[in-house]
Design an enzyme around this catalytic site. Sequence first.
Site, PDB file in Angstrom:
ATOM      1  N   ASP A  29      -7.250  -7.400  21.074  1.00 19.38           N
ATOM      2  CA  ASP A  29      -6.506  -8.079  20.001  1.00 19.38           C
ATOM      3  C   ASP A  29      -5.133  -7.462  19.771  1.00 19.38           C
ATOM      4  O   ASP A  29      -4.217  -8.138  19.306  1.00 19.38           O
ATOM      5  CB  ASP A  29      -7.317  -8.063  18.706  1.00 19.38           C
ATOM      6  N   ASN A  41     -10.118  -4.128  19.659  1.00 20.40           N
ATOM      7  CA  ASN A  41     -10.890  -5.305  20.071  1.00 20.40           C
ATOM      8  C   ASN A  41     -12.091  -5.404  19.140  1.00 20.40           C
ATOM      9  O   ASN A  41     -12.271  -4.568  18.227  1.00 20.40           O
ATOM     10  CB  ASN A  41     -11.313  -5.190  21.542  1.00 20.40           C
ATOM     11  N   ARG A  98     -10.581 -18.990  17.189  1.00 21.14           N
ATOM     12  CA  ARG A  98     -10.588 -17.526  17.190  1.00 21.14           C
ATOM     13  C   ARG A  98     -10.279 -17.025  18.595  1.00 21.14           C
ATOM     14  O   ARG A  98     -10.242 -17.808  19.544  1.00 21.14           O
ATOM     15  CB  ARG A  98     -11.939 -16.990  16.690  1.00 21.14           C
ATOM     16  N   GLY A  99     -10.103 -15.686  18.691  1.00 23.06           N
ATOM     17  CA  GLY A  99      -9.675 -15.099  19.954  1.00 23.06           C
ATOM     18  C   GLY A  99      -8.161 -14.972  19.907  1.00 23.06           C
ATOM     19  O   GLY A  99      -7.467 -15.911  19.487  1.00 23.06           O
ATOM     20  N   ALA A 100      -7.643 -13.803  20.314  1.00 18.73           N
ATOM     21  CA  ALA A 100      -6.226 -13.487  20.082  1.00 18.73           C
ATOM     22  C   ALA A 100      -5.259 -14.552  20.621  1.00 18.73           C
ATOM     23  O   ALA A 100      -4.417 -15.057  19.867  1.00 18.73           O
ATOM     24  CB  ALA A 100      -5.923 -12.104  20.654  1.00 18.73           C
ATOM     25  N   ARG A 129      -5.034 -13.683   9.643  1.00 16.93           N
ATOM     26  CA  ARG A 129      -5.834 -12.606  10.259  1.00 16.93           C
ATOM     27  C   ARG A 129      -4.848 -11.510  10.686  1.00 16.93           C
ATOM     28  O   ARG A 129      -3.868 -11.806  11.370  1.00 16.93           O
ATOM     29  CB  ARG A 129      -6.637 -13.115  11.473  1.00 16.93           C
TER      30      ARG A 129
END
Length: 348
Positions: A240, A250, A49-51, A92
């Site tokens: 994001d 975000n 996860r995390g952009a 996502r």
Amino acid sequence: MPKPTIEWIGGPDGFARIIDQTLLPAEYKRVDIRTPQEMFEAIGSLRVRGAPAIGIAGACGVVLAGGCGDFPSEEALFAGLRKAGAYLGSSRPTAVNLAWAVERVLTAAQRAAGQGPAAVRKALLDEALAIYEEDRAVCRQIGEAGQEIIADGDTVLTHCNAGALATADYGTALAVIYRAGELGKTVRVYADETRPLLQGARLTAWELMDEGVDVTLVCDDMAATLMQSGKIDLVITGADRIAANGDTANKIGTLGLAVVAKEFSVPFYIAAPISTFDLDIPNGRAIPIEERPSQEVTEGFGRRTAPEGVKVFNPAFDVTPAGYITAIVTERGLIRNPDAASIADIAG
Ligand code: MRU
């Protein structure tokens, strides 16, 4: 430092290895991802996860697709890759880095068209690895650029996790903090726990403690009190997706922090790579916001904490209007008072 949150093992026939972030901090486990379906699941369930990290994961997922199907011709391979790209890109919706990275590997593959399937698959992997290496450099550049906003003795409030676990190197928001430490600045951090999935508690507190950074965990609803009492010098979060006018998506809860920060005159910063800007959309209203399962709110981590059948609203992200953002820290420098013109200048 940093822990490789994702890495590629082997050549075009290889596989991706990720830290399963859903298990942290109780268990540090690395899992191997060998198919696009496994990568889709890993991204959707936030194992990775995390952009920036999901951008790299999506790119690796397309490389995996090149090795998984039985493609009788180069045309069939390209059709399979495009299908896999669309599939992975849908895992996502909010972080633009995912679609951006998938598009980059597909374009690189296209450049190898006519050279045969092996060359196409090598081009895919080379591009995925290039995205990874670029992100490493970008984290360092963001950390350096961010030194303008952080002084020795400062106390920073952050939200969610925009650190090593979310990128190929030491993060975006946390890069500013890590770099300050490398330069001998003493910086204290308050980490919001970040309901409902607790990325702040499980991930940010874990990685900052592991690096010896002075971190204090707070529930999200304590952040306003901290700012009111003058304990916070600046807020830094990741992003994001940033629209052309600077409106920034975000992790849910970021907007509330920005509004409170403005009220109490605490500077509010976003740290993000240029790949997080989406100049095709004019403002934050056009950013797709992911909604996640209600169980994350009613029975997160296996324990029911709300009545059966209660209605739930669970958006994973919110949008902070540009007017609340003091500056955006990018690898190309700071965008102060972000608006369409200043963003076009640096990110255009
Ligand atoms: O749902 P998540 O954990 O993927 O949300 C992550 C965030 O909101 C981060 O702040 C953002 O992706 C930036 S990571 C450098």
